[in-house]
Enzyme design. Sequence first.
Site, mmCIF file in Angstrom:
data_model
loop_
_atom_site.group_PDB
_atom_site.id
_atom_site.type_symbol
_atom_site.label_atom_id
_atom_site.label_comp_id
_atom_site.label_asym_id
_atom_site.label_seq_id
_atom_site.Cartn_x
_atom_site.Cartn_y
_atom_site.Cartn_z
ATOM 1 N N PHE A 74 -21.970 -87.822 62.358
ATOM 2 C CA PHE A 74 -22.840 -88.497 63.321
ATOM 3 C C PHE A 74 -22.250 -88.350 64.723
ATOM 4 O O PHE A 74 -21.040 -88.462 64.905
ATOM 5 C CB PHE A 74 -22.964 -89.984 62.970
ATOM 6 C CG PHE A 74 -23.728 -90.238 61.694
ATOM 7 C CD1 PHE A 74 -25.113 -90.381 61.715
ATOM 8 C CD2 PHE A 74 -23.074 -90.320 60.477
ATOM 9 C CE1 PHE A 74 -25.826 -90.611 60.542
ATOM 10 C CE2 PHE A 74 -23.775 -90.548 59.299
ATOM 11 C CZ PHE A 74 -25.158 -90.688 59.341
ATOM 12 N N GLU A 75 -23.118 -88.148 65.687
ATOM 13 C CA GLU A 75 -22.647 -87.831 67.037
ATOM 14 C C GLU A 75 -21.832 -88.950 67.699
ATOM 15 O O GLU A 75 -21.058 -88.691 68.602
ATOM 16 C CB GLU A 75 -23.821 -87.469 67.942
ATOM 17 C CG GLU A 75 -24.802 -88.596 68.127
ATOM 18 C CD GLU A 75 -25.923 -88.221 69.089
ATOM 19 O OE1 GLU A 75 -25.799 -88.534 70.269
ATOM 20 O OE2 GLU A 75 -26.908 -87.611 68.645
#
Lengths: 257, 330
Positions: A49-50
Amino acid sequence: MPFTPMELMICAAAGELDDGRTVAVGTGLPCAAAMLAQKTHAPNLVICFEAGGLAPLLPTMPISVGDSTTFHKAVLATSMTDVMQFCQRGMIDYTFLSGAQIDPFGNLNSTMIGTDYARPKVRLPGSGGANDLASFCWQTLIVMKHDAKKFVPRLDFLTTPGYLSGPGAREDAGLPANTGPHRVISDLAVMDFHPESKRMRVRSLHPGKTLAEVQTATGFELLVSESVNTTPEPTELQLSILRTQVDPGRYILGRAG
Amino acid sequence: MPAPLFTSVSSDAARQAFATKPRALADKVMSVAEAVRRFVHDGDYFCSGGFGSNRIPTAVLHEILRQGKQNLGFAGHTATHDFEVLCAGNRTGRGKTLAKVDISYVLGLEARGLSPHARRVIQSGELETVEWSNYALALRFTAAAMGVPFVPARSMQGTDTMAKSAAKPIACPFTGEKLVAIPALYPDVAAIHVHEADRFGNCRFVGTSVADIDLARAAKRLIITCERLVPHDRMRQNPHHTQIPFLCVDAVCEVPFGSYPGNMPGEYFSDEEHLRTWLTVEQDEAAFLKFLDEFVFGVPDFAAYLDKCGGLRRLQALRQREVLVGDAAQ
């Protein structure tokens, strides 16, 4: 077993993710697809996830790409630049994106509708991490509802790069070589991109859908693969895992396909 | 016309500002009201830590509204509820809290939908805006933390996002590769919420750091809100757990449940019902004004806001949702 268009999209998307690869996802459908893949054919799929979560054991569907489920029992809770640099170095195989508009080269708009940047008719959130992920990840998978207002010949704003203006344009612009959009999965069909022209092409039709329906819902002319087949129906096992383990709260499944 | 840079990228100008930053191991504990009064000025460029609805300094955001700060710049770096709160100071009869916004992601609340009021504010044209990607905006803090005017990156190239940003194309001096120069962003003031801080401002938090390690170092002034004050000695025992040292910090405010209605890793989950209330009430401008009067402008401080939102009973439920989540999955 009967299934909804949303369930078909999630299962088709999951099928694109191979075991042992890495994928950067957002919340919603992409995350459901990655979780489903992990629980079926791709147990060693690494999800990141960023906001900084790497390889979590997701207990539930995240609401935000930065909420604490995105690093639940993860191997690393790090920074956004660290995750994006994994992508920029070439370590992340897939990303999953969507947008308000897509064009024949798989470019995406998530910034604005209208012609005047200073006074948009409709302002949308902006790039977020989409521009970075589509620039860096080896293959970009796109999920969109099929609609001629969304599949447009020309974007109001090119937020996120697909093949830009066509063959060679990404490399000319300075983007990493051999990257770009790989599949577009809609509620009607699965599309890929012609290897030479880099234009969107119908690859498979969802069960019961026709080429005419798909073309009518597209604002530009679609290429058609020589061997268009039918998108596989979700299996009973996929549907059961999706409904009971991935999204028992019907957070995504409850939405209209 | 190239997009504007809202702040100077000059490393020497930044060094001048950091040269005057206090070095003393001094007690910086104060109220949020005092911290905002002393360190947030009209016209400042302000940044908020965390990730939109996760580990956000909500108390500082509310206090900025209550004190009626005007014409702030803001970095909309996956700004969700934080941007929504600051937008409540625009077009609600209290002047203009926000004037300039660097945007990588604003007005959406991710899977929860879009903020109607933030959209009214931005579509009115009263904000000056510049586009970025999330990585580019995060790198702006990295460049500032490094004390250099820019760092190179490979994203944004070939897109309108690049054309409407203030980044510039450059060629690699070694390989000739096309790159993007991402300019440094030195905020005048930032606020970051953490789990633990000592009275001098040494901080630690758990979970993802998002951009906060760099943001803390890039900001000319930094307000820390913390779930708990801890004895200084505890920091000295585990220096490898400190993420922000006291040298970066100007104010330390103890604010239990300070990320509410956002999520705080290991402490409490986001209050999805309350976040939905914000989004729903914003649909009607008159109802939104009434809501703001009741929940923000009409309360003396953040603790009173928590009481209005259900107090200890609600917070206990959110804590259980957070810490028992692994059990629920089994």
